[in-house]
Scaffold this motif. Sequence first.
Motif, short mmCIF file in Angstrom:
data_model
loop_
_atom_site.label_atom_id
_atom_site.label_comp_id
_atom_site.label_asym_id
_atom_site.label_seq_id
_atom_site.Cartn_x
_atom_site.Cartn_y
_atom_site.Cartn_z
N SER A 22 20.10 -53.17 -3.86
CA SER A 22 21.55 -53.16 -3.66
C SER A 22 22.22 -53.39 -5.00
O SER A 22 21.87 -54.33 -5.72
CB SER A 22 21.98 -54.28 -2.70
OG SER A 22 21.55 -54.04 -1.38
N VAL A 23 23.16 -52.53 -5.34
CA VAL A 23 23.91 -52.68 -6.59
C VAL A 23 25.39 -52.64 -6.23
O VAL A 23 25.83 -51.76 -5.48
CB VAL A 23 23.54 -51.59 -7.61
CG1 VAL A 23 24.14 -51.93 -8.97
CG2 VAL A 23 22.03 -51.44 -7.74
N MET A 24 26.15 -53.62 -6.73
CA MET A 24 27.52 -53.81 -6.27
C MET A 24 28.52 -53.84 -7.42
O MET A 24 28.16 -54.23 -8.53
CB MET A 24 27.62 -55.15 -5.53
CG MET A 24 26.63 -55.27 -4.38
SD MET A 24 26.78 -56.87 -3.56
CE MET A 24 25.79 -56.52 -2.09
N VAL A 25 29.75 -53.47 -7.12
CA VAL A 25 30.86 -53.62 -8.05
C VAL A 25 31.88 -54.53 -7.41
O VAL A 25 32.32 -54.28 -6.27
CB VAL A 25 31.52 -52.26 -8.36
CG1 VAL A 25 32.67 -52.45 -9.34
CG2 VAL A 25 30.50 -51.27 -8.91
N ASN A 26 32.24 -55.59 -8.09
CA ASN A 26 33.31 -56.50 -7.63
C ASN A 26 33.12 -57.00 -6.20
O ASN A 26 34.05 -57.00 -5.38
CB ASN A 26 34.68 -55.80 -7.76
CG ASN A 26 35.08 -55.58 -9.21
OD1 ASN A 26 34.62 -56.32 -10.09
ND2 ASN A 26 35.89 -54.58 -9.47
N ALA A 27 31.88 -57.39 -5.88
CA ALA A 27 31.62 -57.98 -4.57
C ALA A 27 30.53 -59.03 -4.69
O ALA A 27 29.70 -59.00 -5.61
CB ALA A 27 31.21 -56.90 -3.56
N MET B 255 30.39 -47.61 -12.99
CA MET B 255 29.56 -46.52 -12.48
C MET B 255 28.20 -46.49 -13.17
O MET B 255 27.19 -46.18 -12.55
CB MET B 255 30.29 -45.17 -12.65
CG MET B 255 31.57 -45.04 -11.84
SD MET B 255 31.39 -45.44 -10.05
CE MET B 255 30.79 -43.88 -9.41
N PHE C 98 26.62 -49.15 -14.31
CA PHE C 98 25.88 -50.28 -13.74
C PHE C 98 25.29 -49.85 -12.39
O PHE C 98 24.10 -50.06 -12.13
CB PHE C 98 26.83 -51.46 -13.56
CG PHE C 98 26.18 -52.75 -13.14
CD1 PHE C 98 25.68 -53.65 -14.07
CD2 PHE C 98 26.05 -53.09 -11.79
CE1 PHE C 98 25.08 -54.85 -13.69
CE2 PHE C 98 25.45 -54.28 -11.40
CZ PHE C 98 24.97 -55.17 -12.34
N LEU C 99 26.10 -49.21 -11.54
CA LEU C 99 25.64 -48.76 -10.22
C LEU C 99 24.43 -47.86 -10.36
O LEU C 99 23.46 -47.97 -9.62
CB LEU C 99 26.74 -47.94 -9.52
CG LEU C 99 27.78 -48.65 -8.68
CD1 LEU C 99 28.59 -47.64 -7.90
CD2 LEU C 99 27.15 -49.66 -7.71
N ARG C 100 24.50 -46.93 -11.28
CA ARG C 100 23.44 -45.94 -11.40
C ARG C 100 22.21 -46.49 -12.09
O ARG C 100 21.09 -46.18 -11.72
CB ARG C 100 23.97 -44.72 -12.15
CG ARG C 100 22.88 -43.71 -12.42
CD ARG C 100 23.34 -42.30 -12.28
NE ARG C 100 22.29 -41.40 -12.76
CZ ARG C 100 22.46 -40.13 -13.01
NH1 ARG C 100 23.64 -39.57 -12.80
NH2 ARG C 100 21.47 -39.38 -13.44
N GLU C 101 22.40 -47.30 -13.13
CA GLU C 101 21.26 -47.65 -13.98
C GLU C 101 20.54 -48.93 -13.59
O GLU C 101 19.39 -49.13 -13.99
CB GLU C 101 21.70 -47.70 -15.45
CG GLU C 101 22.14 -46.32 -15.93
CD GLU C 101 22.60 -46.31 -17.38
OE1 GLU C 101 22.06 -47.10 -18.19
OE2 GLU C 101 23.51 -45.52 -17.71
N VAL C 102 21.18 -49.81 -12.83
CA VAL C 102 20.47 -51.01 -12.39
C VAL C 102 19.55 -50.61 -11.23
O VAL C 102 19.98 -50.06 -10.23
CB VAL C 102 21.45 -52.13 -11.97
CG1 VAL C 102 20.71 -53.24 -11.23
CG2 VAL C 102 22.15 -52.69 -13.20
N ASP C 103 18.27 -50.89 -11.42
CA ASP C 103 17.24 -50.36 -10.52
C ASP C 103 16.91 -51.39 -9.42
O ASP C 103 15.79 -51.86 -9.30
CB ASP C 103 15.99 -50.06 -11.38
CG ASP C 103 14.93 -49.30 -10.60
OD1 ASP C 103 15.26 -48.71 -9.56
OD2 ASP C 103 13.76 -49.32 -11.05
#
Lengths: 425, 425
Positions: B371-376, B361, B363-368
């Motif tokens: 598109s920001v992804m988890v496990n894809a 979570m 990573f999702l919020r802080e990477v600017d």
Amino acid sequence: MNIQTYMQDLGRQARAASRLMAAASTEAKNTALCTIAAKIRARADELLAANARDLEQARADGLEPAMIDRLTLTAKGIESMAQGLEQIAALPDPIGEISNMKRRPSGIQVGHMRVPLGVIGIIYEARPNVTADAAGLCLKSGNAAILRGGKEALHCNQAIAACVREGLEEAGLPATGVQVVETTDRAAVGELITMPEFVDVIVPRGGKGLIERISRDARVPVIKHLDGNCHVYLDDAADAAKALPIVENSKTQRYGTCNTAESLLVARSRAAELLPAVGAMLAGKGVEMRACAESLAILRSANIAGAKLVEAQESDWSEEYLAPIIAVKIVAGLDEAIEHINRYSSMHTDSIVSENYTRAMRFLREVDSASVMVNASTRFADGFEYGLGAEIGISTDKIHARGPVGLEGLTSQKWIVFGNGEVRK
Amino acid sequence: MNIQTYMQDLGRQARAASRLMAAASTEAKNTALCTIAAKIRARADELLAANARDLEQARADGLEPAMIDRLTLTAKGIESMAQGLEQIAALPDPIGEISNMKRRPSGIQVGHMRVPLGVIGIIYEARPNVTADAAGLCLKSGNAAILRGGKEALHCNQAIAACVREGLEEAGLPATGVQVVETTDRAAVGELITMPEFVDVIVPRGGKGLIERISRDARVPVIKHLDGNCHVYLDDAADAAKALPIVENSKTQRYGTCNTAESLLVARSRAAELLPAVGAMLAGKGVEMRACAESLAILRSANIAGAKLVEAQESDWSEEYLAPIIAVKIVAGLDEAIEHINRYSSMHTDSIVSENYTRAMRFLREVDSASVMVNASTRFADGFEYGLGAEIGISTDKIHARGPVGLEGLTSQKWIVFGNGEVRK
């Protein structure tokens, strides 16, 4: 001091601070806002003294009365700055909000997360309250800000900036989250608007000359409005009982605001009936009418006591008077009204007065302005009236933010994907 | 021919046509789209012949094979252009959609209406299919378009443009709703991007050089992406069974696309375990690894057969290889990964592989990035995969459209107000 080095340093610090601001908790941001408000209240005397120094200098420099007026801070003005910050604290935090998640056939879930823009540069003129308002909006929306106020308000802006800095620090946020440019050198503006590596968007607030200059020279996106040439159109099916108060309010409630109507269009079939009453109301308020030949004839033959009637020139259709003057034109009907507005309007706010459903809906759809209204005063085009809770400005651009810009206009939505090890086929 | 006059004429016609396109019914727009598709199918031989002329010239001019490849139109390519237009016809019409209406204490109802941007200028290089795709997307979103393709595709673009023009006319829409610039003079681009009175937004598609030049010189907003330096980060809590296929798909499914991963970050605690397997997979596909000293040591000691191992330079962290090369770096953990990505990424697409909820979570919020992804796989960053139905491009800007841009990215939302004679107090 080398201005370029100074501004680049501010920019670098803002970029670094923006990461911390973006990740800040709602609680920390609200604590900062309320602390800043408390400090502004507690230091009212200091702020008034700083303002007095600015005013003294402004008078010595021979600034015009309107500028002096905007520059002047009162005890009431200080209280409303503090209240404004508390109101921003009370607004919902837009940052981190996830929306529109959809499951795709590949198995991934995709949607949006609202995030700050990053670093906002705000360039403004005399009004010292903008320092507090802009700082508050940028802070709540998780952005870092670089504020560049007018040199005439320098002492007051610095005093407010000190409250902001201390409020940020006491809430555990970086003091560089909001920075005020401390040089009055005009070259600072040139630097601020050409540092895309450090500044994500510029919001200029001020006269048309300032905004045109910034738009022309900026190397980063600008959220702006140039001017407000707003129209009221009295349609063939206008309800006379609505027409009069809407024209009155749109034109005369305040003359100096960008959502004030500057042009009145009247359908030919209703001109002889409506114009004398509208003209009498406007004349009673001392509003000069710059009228097309046809409407001038009707207004003249109505013999309105004290009416200031002038034949309109082509330039009147594009003018933002910001004064008790209105352009008046008779049009054949809806098509000509829409055509006139799309040609001359500044794409700010335009309103139709009509009881005809189909024409009202066509006006809504076809008038290409930021706010389009049916049977309402153009004066409603405002962040508070629209329920945004706060407003950084009004945009007449079509890209990104359009019309009144609140917290959301200072954010963007990125795509987020929740996967479970999916790969593309 | 005077290029300025020619382009101003195109602009003026586009602006006039944009009013009619904005007001066009969904039925008329869909009829036009399907008619254009039918004409493209019916004239396949003509299109292939026009393309053959372009290819002959291109070979005579000594264009490089990759360019020739992009320029080549096949029977299959023609069929997919036609199908693409039919798919756009099947999408819901975004224009005129009213949303978010709220009643305010003043009595007015305020909300949004989705409207076209106006006139879109599209500048692209060799691929002739962009002419049909871009025309279709602009048409469906109620915009007028001015298309400026590469001079190497001129004959083919003109043949497609004739289908578009006739399709528009047969549906009762203005033939000038989509215009193709018919001069190969490069000055035409300079004019197109500096006519804010006629063009609302520019969408450039092509190499980084083209896009940088356009962004620098444009006097209107540009929706663009410069490059795609996408990252996959294998977190301390990465599931090895997901890590390998995600790295494989992100890097090796296609080497030349902007959503291909160019950098791999690995948490130090997992490097010794994960890197040998990842390295073997990459080596097996012939992917060169440009590795930091620490990862290089691990990869070397794994003795992977045929592995191309090179020590990474600072410049490798920013590189978009578009080739079987990947930069590899070991990081201390999430904080360093986010810092590295926000520093070197092109803000396109970045993915974390992790089973740890809180770090995912963050990573999702802080990477600017857009598109920001988890496990894809990063390869999912695409308009079709996201369900937009079509894509005009991918934006790495934060303003207006971010990430894959579909029909909505070619629209804006204006404010609409339904009143009943209300005035502002």
